[in-house]
Write a protein that holds these residues in place. Structure first.
Motif, PDB file in Angstrom:
ATOM      1  N   SER A 125       0.843  -1.203   0.000  1.00 37.32           N
ATOM      2  CA  SER A 125       0.000   0.000   0.000  1.00 37.32           C
ATOM      3  C   SER A 125       0.871   1.243   0.000  1.00 37.32           C
ATOM      4  CB  SER A 125      -0.925   0.015   1.229  1.00 37.32           C
ATOM      5  OG  SER A 125      -1.746  -1.135   1.264  1.00 37.32           O
ATOM      6  N   HIS A 126       0.385   2.270  -0.666  1.00 34.79           N
ATOM      7  CA  HIS A 126       1.119   3.534  -0.763  1.00 34.79           C
ATOM      8  C   HIS A 126       0.142   4.700  -0.670  1.00 34.79           C
ATOM      9  CE1 HIS A 126       4.504   1.135  -2.329  1.00 34.79           C
ATOM     10  NE2 HIS A 126       3.601   0.535  -3.089  1.00 34.79           N
ATOM     11  N   ILE A 127       0.643   5.816  -0.195  1.00 33.49           N
ATOM     12  CA  ILE A 127      -0.105   7.072  -0.233  1.00 33.49           C
ATOM     13  C   ILE A 127       0.362   7.823  -1.480  1.00 33.49           C
ATOM     14  CG2 ILE A 127      -0.653   9.199   1.005  1.00 33.49           C
ATOM     15  CD1 ILE A 127       0.223   7.666   3.566  1.00 33.49           C
ATOM     16  N   TRP A 128      -0.574   8.215  -2.326  1.00 36.64           N
ATOM     17  CA  TRP A 128      -0.205   8.765  -3.617  1.00 36.64           C
ATOM     18  C   TRP A 128       0.713   9.971  -3.482  1.00 36.64           C
ATOM     19  CZ3 TRP A 128       0.688   7.840  -8.331  1.00 36.64           C
ATOM     20  CH2 TRP A 128       0.764   8.861  -9.278  1.00 36.64           C
ATOM     21  N   ALA A 129       0.452  10.855  -2.539  1.00 37.10           N
ATOM     22  CA  ALA A 129       1.279  12.058  -2.389  1.00 37.10           C
ATOM     23  C   ALA A 129       2.740  11.702  -2.136  1.00 37.10           C
ATOM     24  CB  ALA A 129       0.736  12.917  -1.250  1.00 37.10           C
ATOM     25  N   SER A 130       2.994  10.619  -1.397  1.00 41.11           N
ATOM     26  CA  SER A 130       4.368  10.203  -1.110  1.00 41.11           C
ATOM     27  C   SER A 130       4.945   9.378  -2.251  1.00 41.11           C
ATOM     28  CB  SER A 130       4.405   9.391   0.186  1.00 41.11           C
ATOM     29  OG  SER A 130       3.906  10.145   1.271  1.00 41.11           O
ATOM     30  N   LEU A 131       4.138   8.461  -2.771  1.00 39.17           N
ATOM     31  CA  LEU A 131       4.633   7.584  -3.834  1.00 39.17           C
ATOM     32  C   LEU A 131       5.020   8.370  -5.072  1.00 39.17           C
ATOM     33  CD1 LEU A 131       5.045   4.671  -4.935  1.00 39.17           C
ATOM     34  CD2 LEU A 131       2.665   4.774  -5.714  1.00 39.17           C
ATOM     35  N   SER A 132       4.212   9.338  -5.439  1.00 35.53           N
ATOM     36  CA  SER A 132       4.459  10.079  -6.679  1.00 35.53           C
ATOM     37  C   SER A 132       5.731  10.920  -6.622  1.00 35.53           C
ATOM     38  CB  SER A 132       3.259  10.983  -6.998  1.00 35.53           C
ATOM     39  OG  SER A 132       3.025  11.902  -5.944  1.00 35.53           O
ATOM     40  N   GLN A 133       6.276  11.137  -5.418  1.00 32.49           N
ATOM     41  CA  GLN A 133       7.505  11.917  -5.295  1.00 32.49           C
ATOM     42  C   GLN A 133       8.760  11.072  -5.457  1.00 32.49           C
ATOM     43  OE1 GLN A 133       7.386  15.296  -5.035  1.00 32.49           O
ATOM     44  NE2 GLN A 133       5.167  14.953  -5.249  1.00 32.49           N
ATOM     45  N   SER A 134       8.603   9.744  -5.413  1.00 29.08           N
ATOM     46  CA  SER A 134       9.776   8.882  -5.549  1.00 29.08           C
ATOM     47  C   SER A 134      10.158   8.746  -7.024  1.00 29.08           C
ATOM     48  CB  SER A 134       9.507   7.499  -4.951  1.00 29.08           C
ATOM     49  OG  SER A 134       8.451   6.863  -5.641  1.00 29.08           O
ATOM     50  N   ALA A 135      11.436   8.548  -7.256  1.00 36.87           N
ATOM     51  CA  ALA A 135      11.924   8.523  -8.637  1.00 36.87           C
ATOM     52  C   ALA A 135      11.477   7.277  -9.389  1.00 36.87           C
ATOM     53  CB  ALA A 135      13.455   8.618  -8.630  1.00 36.87           C
ATOM     54  N   ASP A 136      11.317   6.170  -8.685  1.00 37.39           N
ATOM     55  CA  ASP A 136      10.994   4.908  -9.356  1.00 37.39           C
ATOM     56  C   ASP A 136       9.579   4.438  -9.063  1.00 37.39           C
ATOM     57  OD1 ASP A 136      11.430   4.443  -6.708  1.00 37.39           O
ATOM     58  OD2 ASP A 136      12.494   2.541  -7.000  1.00 37.39           O
ATOM     59  N   TRP A 137       8.644   5.371  -8.889  1.00 35.64           N
ATOM     60  CA  TRP A 137       7.298   4.977  -8.495  1.00 35.64           C
ATOM     61  C   TRP A 137       6.604   4.139  -9.574  1.00 35.64           C
ATOM     62  CZ3 TRP A 137       2.866   6.431 -11.118  1.00 35.64           C
ATOM     63  CH2 TRP A 137       2.960   7.503 -12.017  1.00 35.64           C
ATOM     64  N   LYS A 138       6.901   4.410 -10.838  1.00 38.07           N
ATOM     65  CA  LYS A 138       6.277   3.623 -11.904  1.00 38.07           C
ATOM     66  C   LYS A 138       6.755   2.177 -11.862  1.00 38.07           C
ATOM     67  CE  LYS A 138       5.415   7.465 -15.089  1.00 38.07           C
ATOM     68  NZ  LYS A 138       5.593   7.987 -16.465  1.00 38.07           N
ATOM     69  N   HIS A 139       8.030   1.998 -11.623  1.00 38.57           N
ATOM     70  CA  HIS A 139       8.558   0.640 -11.515  1.00 38.57           C
ATOM     71  C   HIS A 139       7.972  -0.069 -10.294  1.00 38.57           C
ATOM     72  CE1 HIS A 139      11.340  -2.731 -11.523  1.00 38.57           C
ATOM     73  NE2 HIS A 139      11.635  -2.453 -10.259  1.00 38.57           N
ATOM     74  N   THR A 140       7.800   0.662  -9.186  1.00 39.10           N
ATOM     75  CA  THR A 140       7.233   0.072  -7.967  1.00 39.10           C
ATOM     76  C   THR A 140       5.847  -0.489  -8.234  1.00 39.10           C
ATOM     77  OG1 THR A 140       8.487   1.576  -6.556  1.00 39.10           O
ATOM     78  CG2 THR A 140       6.533   0.546  -5.598  1.00 39.10           C
ATOM     79  N   LEU A 141       5.010   0.263  -8.931  1.00 26.28           N
ATOM     80  CA  LEU A 141       3.654  -0.197  -9.207  1.00 26.28           C
ATOM     81  C   LEU A 141       3.644  -1.346 -10.207  1.00 26.28           C
ATOM     82  CD1 LEU A 141       1.668   3.182  -9.447  1.00 26.28           C
ATOM     83  CD2 LEU A 141       1.817   1.602  -7.521  1.00 26.28           C
ATOM     84  N   ARG A 142       4.446  -1.196 -11.277  1.00 25.09           N
ATOM     85  CA  ARG A 142       4.449  -2.214 -12.338  1.00 25.09           C
ATOM     86  C   ARG A 142       4.949  -3.554 -11.813  1.00 25.09           C
ATOM     87  NH1 ARG A 142       5.754   1.437 -16.926  1.00 25.09           N
ATOM     88  NH2 ARG A 142       7.726   1.645 -15.879  1.00 25.09           N
ATOM     89  N   SER A 143       5.953  -3.527 -10.957  1.00 19.41           N
ATOM     90  CA  SER A 143       6.581  -4.765 -10.501  1.00 19.41           C
ATOM     91  C   SER A 143       5.797  -5.449  -9.392  1.00 19.41           C
ATOM     92  CB  SER A 143       8.005  -4.471 -10.005  1.00 19.41           C
ATOM     93  OG  SER A 143       7.967  -3.559  -8.909  1.00 19.41           O
ATOM     94  N   THR A 144       4.834  -4.762  -8.804  1.00 16.72           N
ATOM     95  CA  THR A 144       4.090  -5.332  -7.672  1.00 16.72           C
ATOM     96  C   THR A 144       2.795  -5.984  -8.107  1.00 16.72           C
ATOM     97  OG1 THR A 144       4.998  -3.618  -6.221  1.00 16.72           O
ATOM     98  CG2 THR A 144       3.089  -4.844  -5.418  1.00 16.72           C
ATOM     99  N   SER A 145       1.998  -5.283  -8.914  1.00 15.47           N
ATOM    100  CA  SER A 145       0.688  -5.802  -9.281  1.00 15.47           C
ATOM    101  C   SER A 145       0.205  -5.127 -10.553  1.00 15.47           C
ATOM    102  CB  SER A 145      -0.319  -5.564  -8.147  1.00 15.47           C
ATOM    103  OG  SER A 145      -1.607  -6.015  -8.506  1.00 15.47           O
ATOM    104  N   SER A 146      -0.647  -5.836 -11.300  1.00 19.59           N
ATOM    105  CA  SER A 146      -1.217  -5.265 -12.526  1.00 19.59           C
ATOM    106  C   SER A 146      -2.502  -4.494 -12.235  1.00 19.59           C
ATOM    107  CB  SER A 146      -1.504  -6.370 -13.553  1.00 19.59           C
ATOM    108  OG  SER A 146      -2.458  -7.292 -13.027  1.00 19.59           O
ATOM    109  N   ARG A 147      -3.093  -4.675 -11.037  1.00 15.88           N
ATOM    110  CA  ARG A 147      -4.338  -3.993 -10.684  1.00 15.88           C
ATOM    111  C   ARG A 147      -4.229  -3.480  -9.252  1.00 15.88           C
ATOM    112  NH1 ARG A 147      -9.558  -7.066 -12.390  1.00 15.88           N
ATOM    113  NH2 ARG A 147     -10.070  -5.091 -13.345  1.00 15.88           N
TER     114      ARG A 147
END
Length: 734
Positions: free
Chosen positions: A190-212
């Motif tokens: 689980s992530h809070i969008w305001a914090s996750l979106s500030q990380s440099a690799d947030w797209k990789h974090t989401l893609r590598s964890t789950s498709s939905r």
């Protein structure tokens, strides 16, 4: 008897309840109300309460009266106002237009349905922050390690709980490649969008964890929950990205695509947990709850809300249509098990009782081969061959309890810090100086196809309105009796409902004195140990003088922990309390010291208060199952580790601010602002020793009321203290 419900009662004043929900008006002009009052009201009325707790919505006149009392509570520094409310039900401070109960200076004899810092669990965003903090600090790894070590010790020593299968993880920190140490062991990523979106690799974090992913906002009844593809989050031009930008506190939670199904339907568990103190941690779980079913057949690729959301409010309309159609999709094993257990398969019903669901799952999914055990992905042993379905259900129920306790233990640093800071803002230094807390939470869990138990969220002020249809809902799906029993046990454990043996003993002049519970002997034991014979005589002289004044004796109370506060002492008990509190701060303040810690520390007034409250909860728990304090080796090791982590965090913070070089020790330590605080480890260890003393003391089983008699409490007290001279019941009565 400062912590007794009856300590402020008099022959002319019945118990009084304040429903502060009546003081809150929502934006549309309607009164806010907790639907539990439909059940709570009659219970409190039968218990002899007066006040405004007996209906859901009040009149304008009553709203004005309650509002004035709430305002008086916020303005007073004494806490004891007229009319005095013995128990207070209030919305939490973050609710719109709600009063801030944290500013109320309440007395120890009062009760309130709130606890400090609970928003760190009941708020979706703060829950994610809490579990992330526990992961970053290593606390969750420590808790998992303690659990594994305890389960191995249990199996090695031949403990009576040896039928609990031990996980195969090694204790040196290495795990199987597909295991993830951290929040994902029992909480979806689980992530809070305001914090996750500030990380440099947030797209990789989401893609590598789950498709939905599930998008969850701070709303109730399933509102604000959406299921989206990861591509929609990554696409900055999508409507999903726009919604996230508009609501940056949205929680993005991994969608568990392979839940365990019943009749092809997804289900979640709704359980109830009760917390009464953070320091030391006293938390309970109710053994009965509900399995809530979705109404559409589960499809991992479907966006139909009623296929992946199990919330009762979301599904109730479709559930009624499903009952009329009578459509059920299940296999033969499920139908046979349902007939055997007298269950009606969903979607003809929207819920089952937790106990029925556990036995059903064990009967349908029990392994057929001998000598085989199946392990869930997070280490929970869920199948053991050669066991009947009820034994299998017991194993799964323990896994559920483990997840609930892991959640509470992970939040212990935040809860204890909120408690200390909140009390300090009121000029207090321990929970024993304030009202008795109790807060009920709804816990939502999910079981996946591998029998892992996952925490979904925790809900403050859970909905408790009966949702059955008289004459239509089958017995297996009825909820009113369970909710009523759980609320009655809650009021009893929190000492809101007076005991039958308590009340007012009338004298010939028409006056009255309260008959107190057996725990009242603890205050006398503490007083005698703290003052000595000479000072007891001086206290009695003060008591006699105080009886002549109806307005009470004003004094400056210097508590046993070094706290200073203004109080108004009424009657002999509070006058003696003032004397004993002053004496207990001296260098030679007691004749016998705690055995815990090597006979170095005198019993403190606040410690006696917490033992008093814990003893009442132990005696009046009803069906509530204690997770902490507990006799269970695994549970207590987990809580001890969390308490130690809390002390380390507090010490590091104190050193950074003002106390550089200070050491954390397993006893009372000096902290900020010159106020003496006890470490979390000390408070928890003292409570554990108190629980153990009841079962180690053979004499307790000889008394008529067992572990809860005055004589047993005195035996436990004597066992806890160093020295050879024990105080007997006859001597105390003299």
């Amino acid at each position: 008897a400062p912590w007794s419900l009856q300590s402020q009662s008099a022959s002319w004043r019945p118990l009084r309840c304040l429903n502060a929900y009546d003081a809150v008006t929502s934006h549309n002009g309607r009164r806010r109300a907790w639907n539990a009052f439909a059940i709570l009201g009659p219970m409190l009325s039968r218990a002899g309460y007066r006040g405004n707790c007996f209906s859901r919505v009040g009149s304008h006149t009553r709203h004005s009266l309650v509002l004035s009392e709430v305002q008086a509570l916020q303005n007073t520094v004494q806490g004891c106002i007229l009319p005095f409310s013995d128990v207070i039900f209030t919305p939490n401070f973050w609710a719109p237009a709600a009063p801030d109960w944290r500013q109320w200076r309440l007395m120890p004899c009062q009760r309130i349905n709130r606890i400090w810092g609970i928003d760190h669990l009941s708020n979706k965003t703060k829950l994610v922050e809490t579990l992330h903090a526990a992961t970053a600090s290593g606390l969750l790894d420590d808790l998992n390690m303690e659990g594994r070590m305890a389960r191995k010790d249990i199996a090695r020593d031949g403990d009576q709980r040896q039928d609990i299968e031990v996980t195969r993880d090694s204790i040196d920190g290495f795990s199987a490649p597909n295991r993830v140490i951290g929040t994902r062991r029992f909480f979806p990523a689980s992530h809070i969008w305001a914090s996750l979106s500030q990380s440099a690799d947030w797209k990789h974090t989401l893609r590598s964890t789950s498709s939905r992913w599930l998008l969850k906002r701070e709303q109730h009844r399933g509102d604000g929950v959406r299921l989206v593809d990861v591509a929609d989050i990554l696409d900055e031009a999508s409507a999903v990205s726009a919604a996230l930008a508009a609501h940056p506190t949205t929680v993005i939670q991994q969608f568990l695509e392979a839940p365990l199904l019943i009749a092809g339907l997804k289900f979640s568990l709704r359980l109830y947990s009760l917390v009464t103190c953070a320091l030391p941690l006293r938390v309970y779980i109710y053994p009965e709850g509900f399995a809530l079913f979705a109404t559409d057949r589960y499809d991992p690729f479907s966006l139909e809300r009623t296929s992946f959301i199990t919330n009762a409010f979301v599904n109730q309309n479709k559930a009624s249509r499903s009952r009329r159609r009578g459509h059920v999709s299940s296999d033969g094993a499920e139908e046979l098990a349902a007939r055997t257990l007298s269950l009606v398969l969903p979607p003809r019903v929207q819920r089952w009782r937790l106990s029925d669901m556990l036995v059903f799952l064990a009967a349908v999914h029990a392994p057929k081969d001998e000598g085989h055990a199946t392990h869930g992905d997070n280490g929970n042993a869920v199948h053991q061959s050669g066991r009947n379905p009820r034994a299998q259900a017991s194993i799964l129920q323990r896994s559920i309890q483990r997840v609930v306790l892991l959640t509470w233990a992970s939040a212990l640093p935040q809860l204890s810090r909120a408690s200390r800071e909140g009390l300090m803002a009121l000029g207090l230094s321990s929970p024993a100086e304030w009202a008795t807390n109790f807060e009920l939470l709804g816990v939502d869990l999910l079981i996946d196809a591998e029998w892992n138990v996952w925490l979904i969220e925790m809900n403050g002020t859970p909905s408790l309105a009966p949702e059955e249809e008289p004459g239509i809902t089958p017995p297996c799906a009825r909820d009113s009796s369970i909710k009523a029993a759980m609320l009655m046990d809650t009021l009893t454990l929190a000492d809101v409902v007076p005991e039958e043996e308590e009340g007012i003993t009338r004298d010939s002049a028409g006056g009255g004195t309260p008959r107190l519970p057996p725990e009242a002997v603890l205050f006398s034991l503490y007083e005698r140990n703290a003052m000595g014979p000479a000072l007891i005589g001086r206290a009695n002289d003060s008591s006699k003088a105080s009886r002549g004044s109806s307005s009470g004796v004003g004094f400056r109370l210097v508590g046993a922990d070094g706290e200073r506060s203004n109080r108004s002492a009424k009657g002999s008990t509070n006058a003696r309390l003032a004397m004993s509190a002053r004496v207990s701060t001296s260098t030679a303040a007691c004749s016998r010291r705690w055995r815990l810690g090597g006979c170095r520390w005198c019993p403190l007034w606040s410690e006696v208060g917490e033992l008093w409250r814990a003893s009442i909860e132990e005696r009046r728990a009803g069906r509530w199952v204690p997770l902490s304090p507990s006799l269970d080796a695994e549970w207590r090791r987990m809580v001890a580790r969390a308490a130690h982590s809390t002390d380390v965090n507090d010490a590091m913070k104190a050193r950074r601010v003002m106390m550089e070089g200070d050491e954390v020790e397993s006893g009372p330590m000096e902290a900020r602002h010159g106020v003496r605080h006890k470490s979390a480890s000390w408070s928890q260890a003292l409570l554990t020793a108190w629980i153990d003393a009841a079962f180690d003391e053979q004499r307790c089983s000889e008394f008529s009321h067992g572990h809860h008699s005055e004589a047993c409490l005195m035996a436990r007290w004597n066992k806890m203290l160093c020295g050879t001279r024990e105080v007997g019941l006859d001597e105390m009565r003299r």
